[in-house]
Design a protein around this motif. Structure first.
Motif, PDB file in Angstrom:
ATOM      1  N   VAL A 151       0.945  -1.316  -0.100  1.00 19.33           N
ATOM      2  CA  VAL A 151      -0.130  -0.066   0.129  1.00 19.33           C
ATOM      3  C   VAL A 151       1.005   1.175   0.077  1.00 19.33           C
ATOM      4  CG1 VAL A 151      -1.795   1.184   1.364  1.00 19.33           C
ATOM      5  CG2 VAL A 151      -2.122  -0.954   1.078  1.00 19.33           C
ATOM      6  N   GLY A 152       2.096   1.076   0.846  1.00 17.79           N
ATOM      7  CA  GLY A 152       2.936   2.327   0.822  1.00 17.79           C
ATOM      8  C   GLY A 152       3.624   2.678  -0.630  1.00 17.79           C
ATOM      9  N   ASP A 153       3.856   1.417  -1.497  1.00 19.05           N
ATOM     10  CA  ASP A 153       4.468   1.509  -2.684  1.00 19.05           C
ATOM     11  C   ASP A 153       3.361   2.371  -3.605  1.00 19.05           C
ATOM     12  OD1 ASP A 153       6.963   0.552  -1.767  1.00 19.05           O
ATOM     13  OD2 ASP A 153       6.513  -1.360  -2.517  1.00 19.05           O
ATOM     14  N   MET A 154       2.230   1.730  -3.526  1.00 21.16           N
ATOM     15  CA  MET A 154       1.140   2.178  -4.299  1.00 21.16           C
ATOM     16  C   MET A 154       0.897   3.916  -4.108  1.00 21.16           C
ATOM     17  SD  MET A 154      -2.738   1.474  -3.809  1.00 21.16           S
ATOM     18  CE  MET A 154      -3.362   2.565  -2.947  1.00 21.16           C
ATOM     19  N   LEU A 155       1.130   4.126  -2.718  1.00 24.08           N
ATOM     20  CA  LEU A 155       0.520   5.526  -2.251  1.00 24.08           C
ATOM     21  C   LEU A 155       1.880   6.585  -2.638  1.00 24.08           C
ATOM     22  CD1 LEU A 155      -1.061   5.285   1.297  1.00 24.08           C
ATOM     23  CD2 LEU A 155      -1.898   5.920  -0.830  1.00 24.08           C
ATOM     24  N   ALA A 156       3.002   5.918  -3.024  1.00 27.60           N
ATOM     25  CA  ALA A 156       4.230   6.851  -3.461  1.00 27.60           C
ATOM     26  C   ALA A 156       3.801   7.217  -4.988  1.00 27.60           C
ATOM     27  CB  ALA A 156       5.286   5.960  -3.541  1.00 27.60           C
ATOM     28  N   GLN A 157       2.984   6.340  -5.715  1.00 27.80           N
ATOM     29  CA  GLN A 157       2.321   6.799  -7.039  1.00 27.80           C
ATOM     30  C   GLN A 157       1.015   7.247  -6.949  1.00 27.80           C
ATOM     31  OE1 GLN A 157       4.808   6.259  -9.209  1.00 27.80           O
ATOM     32  NE2 GLN A 157       6.057   5.476  -7.656  1.00 27.80           N
ATOM     33  N   THR A 158       0.621   7.859  -6.048  1.00 23.65           N
ATOM     34  CA  THR A 158      -0.850   8.419  -5.965  1.00 23.65           C
ATOM     35  C   THR A 158      -0.984   9.676  -5.593  1.00 23.65           C
ATOM     36  OG1 THR A 158      -1.307   6.151  -5.132  1.00 23.65           O
ATOM     37  CG2 THR A 158      -3.086   7.976  -4.616  1.00 23.65           C
ATOM     38  N   GLU A 159      -2.079  10.539  -5.942  1.00 21.40           N
ATOM     39  CA  GLU A 159      -2.117  11.797  -5.834  1.00 21.40           C
ATOM     40  C   GLU A 159      -3.889  12.016  -5.208  1.00 21.40           C
ATOM     41  OE1 GLU A 159      -1.387  15.107  -7.855  1.00 21.40           O
ATOM     42  OE2 GLU A 159       0.403  14.264  -8.557  1.00 21.40           O
ATOM     43  N   ALA A 198     -13.188  -2.069   3.474  1.00 21.10           N
ATOM     44  CA  ALA A 198     -11.821  -1.973   3.232  1.00 21.10           C
ATOM     45  C   ALA A 198     -11.034  -0.562   3.813  1.00 21.10           C
ATOM     46  CB  ALA A 198     -11.525  -1.946   1.670  1.00 21.10           C
ATOM     47  N   ALA A 199     -11.901   0.562   3.798  1.00 19.14           N
ATOM     48  CA  ALA A 199     -11.116   1.728   4.395  1.00 19.14           C
ATOM     49  C   ALA A 199     -11.042   1.406   5.910  1.00 19.14           C
ATOM     50  CB  ALA A 199     -12.000   2.740   4.215  1.00 19.14           C
ATOM     51  N   SER A 200     -11.734   0.749   6.508  1.00 16.45           N
ATOM     52  CA  SER A 200     -11.591   0.716   7.937  1.00 16.45           C
ATOM     53  C   SER A 200     -10.287  -0.265   8.119  1.00 16.45           C
ATOM     54  CB  SER A 200     -12.528  -0.214   8.621  1.00 16.45           C
ATOM     55  OG  SER A 200     -12.591   0.082  10.023  1.00 16.45           O
ATOM     56  N   GLU A 201     -10.051  -1.168   7.229  1.00 17.61           N
ATOM     57  CA  GLU A 201      -8.707  -2.160   7.549  1.00 17.61           C
ATOM     58  C   GLU A 201      -7.619  -1.374   7.037  1.00 17.61           C
ATOM     59  OE1 GLU A 201     -10.053  -6.045   6.171  1.00 17.61           O
ATOM     60  OE2 GLU A 201      -8.039  -6.131   5.332  1.00 17.61           O
ATOM     61  N   ILE A 202      -7.727  -0.500   5.840  1.00 18.12           N
ATOM     62  CA  ILE A 202      -6.390   0.116   5.437  1.00 18.12           C
ATOM     63  C   ILE A 202      -6.034   1.042   6.184  1.00 18.12           C
ATOM     64  CG2 ILE A 202      -7.010   1.961   3.635  1.00 18.12           C
ATOM     65  CD1 ILE A 202      -5.748  -0.133   1.661  1.00 18.12           C
ATOM     66  N   SER A 203      -6.971   1.915   7.025  1.00 18.87           N
ATOM     67  CA  SER A 203      -6.583   3.011   7.784  1.00 18.87           C
ATOM     68  C   SER A 203      -5.764   2.462   8.911  1.00 18.87           C
ATOM     69  CB  SER A 203      -7.774   3.681   8.251  1.00 18.87           C
ATOM     70  OG  SER A 203      -8.700   3.024   9.131  1.00 18.87           O
ATOM     71  N   GLN A 204      -5.618   1.163   9.121  1.00 23.19           N
ATOM     72  CA  GLN A 204      -4.752   0.672  10.313  1.00 23.19           C
ATOM     73  C   GLN A 204      -3.252   0.758   9.957  1.00 23.19           C
ATOM     74  OE1 GLN A 204      -6.240  -2.541  12.566  1.00 23.19           O
ATOM     75  NE2 GLN A 204      -8.311  -2.287  11.556  1.00 23.19           N
ATOM     76  N   LEU A 205      -2.915   0.999   8.540  1.00 18.53           N
ATOM     77  CA  LEU A 205      -1.523   0.812   8.126  1.00 18.53           C
ATOM     78  C   LEU A 205      -0.869   2.218   8.339  1.00 18.53           C
ATOM     79  CD1 LEU A 205      -2.176  -0.944   4.674  1.00 18.53           C
ATOM     80  CD2 LEU A 205      -1.870  -1.974   6.995  1.00 18.53           C
ATOM     81  N   LYS A 206       0.560   1.842   8.700  1.00 16.97           N
ATOM     82  CA  LYS A 206       1.227   3.062   9.035  1.00 16.97           C
ATOM     83  C   LYS A 206       1.529   3.786   7.700  1.00 16.97           C
ATOM     84  CE  LYS A 206       5.384   3.619  11.573  1.00 16.97           C
ATOM     85  NZ  LYS A 206       6.636   2.779  12.439  1.00 16.97           N
ATOM     86  N   SER A 207       1.794   2.964   6.835  1.00 15.97           N
ATOM     87  CA  SER A 207       2.173   3.691   5.472  1.00 15.97           C
ATOM     88  C   SER A 207       0.811   4.582   5.080  1.00 15.97           C
ATOM     89  CB  SER A 207       2.371   2.602   4.286  1.00 15.97           C
ATOM     90  OG  SER A 207       1.590   2.022   4.102  1.00 15.97           O
ATOM     91  N   CYS A 208      -0.336   4.073   5.119  1.00 18.21           N
ATOM     92  CA  CYS A 208      -1.338   4.974   4.685  1.00 18.21           C
ATOM     93  C   CYS A 208      -1.548   6.110   5.642  1.00 18.21           C
ATOM     94  CB  CYS A 208      -2.719   4.043   4.867  1.00 18.21           C
ATOM     95  SG  CYS A 208      -4.221   4.709   4.466  1.00 18.21           S
ATOM     96  N   ARG A 209      -1.617   6.086   7.163  1.00 13.80           N
ATOM     97  CA  ARG A 209      -1.770   6.809   7.898  1.00 13.80           C
ATOM     98  C   ARG A 209      -0.801   8.203   7.790  1.00 13.80           C
ATOM     99  NH1 ARG A 209      -6.128   5.688  10.648  1.00 13.80           N
ATOM    100  NH2 ARG A 209      -6.256   8.187  11.432  1.00 13.80           N
ATOM    101  N   ALA A 210       0.528   7.626   7.546  1.00 11.28           N
ATOM    102  CA  ALA A 210       1.580   8.644   7.413  1.00 11.28           C
ATOM    103  C   ALA A 210       1.244   9.719   6.303  1.00 11.28           C
ATOM    104  CB  ALA A 210       2.747   7.927   7.414  1.00 11.28           C
ATOM    105  N   LYS A 211       0.989   9.041   5.210  1.00 12.55           N
ATOM    106  CA  LYS A 211       0.870   9.883   3.978  1.00 12.55           C
ATOM    107  C   LYS A 211      -0.305  10.915   3.969  1.00 12.55           C
ATOM    108  CE  LYS A 211       0.588  10.269  -0.806  1.00 12.55           C
ATOM    109  NZ  LYS A 211       1.555  10.521  -1.948  1.00 12.55           N
TER     110      LYS A 211
END
Ligand code: DC
Length: 220
Positions: A62-70, A97-110
């Protein structure tokens, strides 16, 4: 006379379906400032991950995906890589899915980084789960909005039905209960009332009443 406008940062946190988003949107509109729906940002990330087949519990992917996301807001609409996804992210599948993904460090940081940047540039009403506690700990105003599980399920059901979704009261109740649990018990920035947030229960308040109550606490 001082005509300079104050830089307002209004944090509104609370449970799913408590009416916080409607209240936040209305408040922003009355104050003439921007409304930032941070839940929509987590939903947009979940939407993209689902579309690309990336598991919503894989922090690195997810972190890799977010590096390419606006992700951006334009006139209250959420843009994911330039595309308006505001309507597509309002499904039960994306909620989970949002509830799950919101638990990830990479997602919250970005997302927190984007949220802080927006709030530093303009006056905002920002709603979410960790705005008063984590994103904007020095917000000019903080509110914590809740309502009983049953009230929230009834409201959410009416909303989904209006959009033509086929679901039941029991399914919505179960979903809200699970999301409360995951939002309140996750390791990173769980949903909790900031000590200095004003608590608002919307069980006995309609939309107008909630807005009036919030406004009564804002010195303009
Ligand atoms: O408010 P919402 O239902 O649209 O939010 C979707 C999910 O995103 C929700 O399960 C919790 C998460 N979220 C979060 O972790 N932090 C925020 N600031 C906003 C939402």
């Amino acid at each position: 006379m001082n005509t300079e406008k104050k830089h307002l940062t209004i944090a509104i946190d609370g449970t799913s379906g408590s009416g916080k988003s409607t209240a936040a949107k209305n408040l922003a509109s009355v104050l003439g400032i921007e409304y930032i729906d941070t839940g929509a940002m987590y939903r947009a990330v979940a939407y993209k991950a689902l579309k690309e087949g990336i598991p919503s519990d894989d922090d690195r992917a997810v972190g890799d995906m977010l590096a390419q996301t606006e992700i951006d807001f334009v006139k209250g609409r959420i843009l994911l890589d330039g595309e308006d996804v505001s309507d597509r992210i309002r499904t039960l599948e994306i909620s989970r899915a949002a509830s799950e993904i919101s638990q990830l460090k990479s997602c919250r940081a970005k997302l927190v980084e984007i949220q802080r940047r927006i709030a530093s540039q303009k006056s905002v009403v920002m709603d979410g789960r960790d705005i008063g506690t984590n994103v904007l700990p020095h917000a000019s105003h903080k509110f914590y909005v809740t309502a009983s599980l049953e009230t929230r399920a009834e409201r959410r059901l009416a909303e989904l039905k209006e959009k033509g979704a086929e679901t039941t009261y029991e399914a919505v109740l179960k979903d809200l209960r699970e999301r409360d649990h995951s939002d309140m018990t996750r390791k990173l920035n769980p949903l909790v009332r900031a000590e200095d947030a004003i608590a608002v229960s919307t069980d006995d308040l309609d939309i107008g009443g909630t807005l009036a109550y919030l406004l009564s606490h804002i010195d303009r």
